[in-house]
Design an enzyme around this catalytic site. Structure first.
Site, PDB file in Angstrom:
ATOM      1  N   LYS A 133      -9.904  -5.609  10.289  1.00 18.20           N
ATOM      2  CA  LYS A 133     -10.989  -4.953   9.538  1.00 18.20           C
ATOM      3  C   LYS A 133     -12.319  -4.953  10.296  1.00 18.20           C
ATOM      4  CE  LYS A 133      -8.944  -5.778   5.008  1.00 18.20           C
ATOM      5  NZ  LYS A 133      -9.118  -6.306   3.646  1.00 18.20           N
ATOM      6  N   SER A 193       0.810  -1.225   0.000  1.00 15.12           N
ATOM      7  CA  SER A 193       0.000   0.000   0.000  1.00 15.12           C
ATOM      8  C   SER A 193       0.846   1.279   0.000  1.00 15.12           C
ATOM      9  CB  SER A 193      -0.968  -0.003   1.184  1.00 15.12           C
ATOM     10  OG  SER A 193      -1.944  -0.992   0.981  1.00 15.12           O
TER      11      SER A 193
END
Ligand code: ATR
Length: 280
Positions: free
Chosen positions: A67, A18
């Site tokens: 998450k 990322s």
């Protein structure tokens, strides 16, 4: 003025692409920002997010295994993150933490635009019922396939996810079925592997007969962990695709949320594929 800062939080996080992806997006769109990575202790997720916000961070991506925690701790979540029960993007705005989930948008974009696979009217098999599957089920339903079969090793987790998405499936006129991997029947136009079986070197947990001739077999993983699945898919006559495009797609949608600009994801995907190939 201080530079806008972002990061990816996870455990492990060292492997994350990322920072590279967002640095390329920023370069190519002329956005001035920094994007780093933070290894978060397993029992210290919420405090790490609050600490980053307090330091002036503007937002973060969330990866395994946080998450679900990210959706739970956010002050507000988008409709798609609420349905998933999981968030991979947090934005810090006006003292609030806003949660969103861009995994499904990234997958759908990669399937439809990059792989040229039209989901409408298709028979889809999604395997796995963890965070990865939860994030994509809603966006897949919204593309009007004929049917989605969600199959998982532990049936109860598949059933729970199916129940949560029942209303959306009815609204979209899609048949949605929950199955255990052990008693799976039929064959499919699209198989999506959202299990972590390859990380445990357990192989592909479905039979080759689940693939229709010329089906697309998609693994959400990429690089070495995806290789076994890709080889298996090719051996069974399917088109095989890894999750690199989904990774770039979910990042592009996060970048758009934070910066209000859509980056050139196709170019960044091509560059990243080159990089990953050189590394393996
Ligand atoms: P993630 O956030 O990556 O989805 P997760 O929540 O741990 O991670 O979910 C992992 C998924 O892979 C689950 O669906 C898991 O099945 P169970 O719900 O039965 O645990 C699935 N999985 C992991 N190893 C597997 C294996 N060897 N065979 C089949 N499914 C497997």
């Amino acid at each position: 003025m201080a530079i806008d800062r972002y990061c990816v939080m996870g455990n492990p996080v060292a492997h994350s692409r990322s920072p590279w992806i967002h640095a390329r997006f920023a370069d190519l769109t002329g956005q001035v920002m920094q994007y780093g990575k933070r290894l978060v202790p397993l029992d210290g997720f919420a405090s790490s997010v609050h600490a980053f916000a307090a330091e002036g961070g503007r937002g973060c991506n969330i990866t395994v295994p946080f998450k679900f925690d990210a959706a739970a701790m956010a002050d507000r979540v988008s409709a798609r993150a609420a349905l998933a029960g999981a968030a991979n993007v947090l934005s810090f705005e006006g003292g609030l933490i806003l949660g969103d989930n861009t995994d499904g948008a990234g997958l759908v974009m990669d399937l439809q635009r990059n792989a040229g696979f039209d989901l409408r009217g298709r028979e889809v098999l999604l395997i796995g019922a963890g965070g990865a599957a939860a994030g994509v089920l809603g966006p897949l339903l919204q593309e009007h396939p004929a049917r989605i079969t969600l199959a998982n090793r532990t049936l109860a987790r598949a059933s729970e996810l199916v129940t949560r998405h029942r209303d959306l499936a009815a609204q979209m006129d899609v048949e949605l079925l929950g199955r255990s991997l052990q008693d799976l029947q039929g064959n499919f136009d699209l198989l999506i592997n959202a299990t972590s079986a390859s990380l445990n070197e357990a192989g592909v947990p479905v039979a080759g007969s689940t693939l229709k001739r010329g089906a697309l077999a998609y693994d959400m993983m990429y690089g070495a962990p995806a290789q076994g699945f890709l080889t298996w898919a090719a051996e069974h006559g399917a088109h095989a695709r890894d999750g690199l495009g989904m990774l770039v797609g979910q990042a592009a949608e996060a970048f758009r949320i934070w910066r209000g600009v859509l980056p050139p994801e196709q170019q960044v995907l091509d560059e990243l594929r080159q990089l990953v190939q050189e590394a393996s």
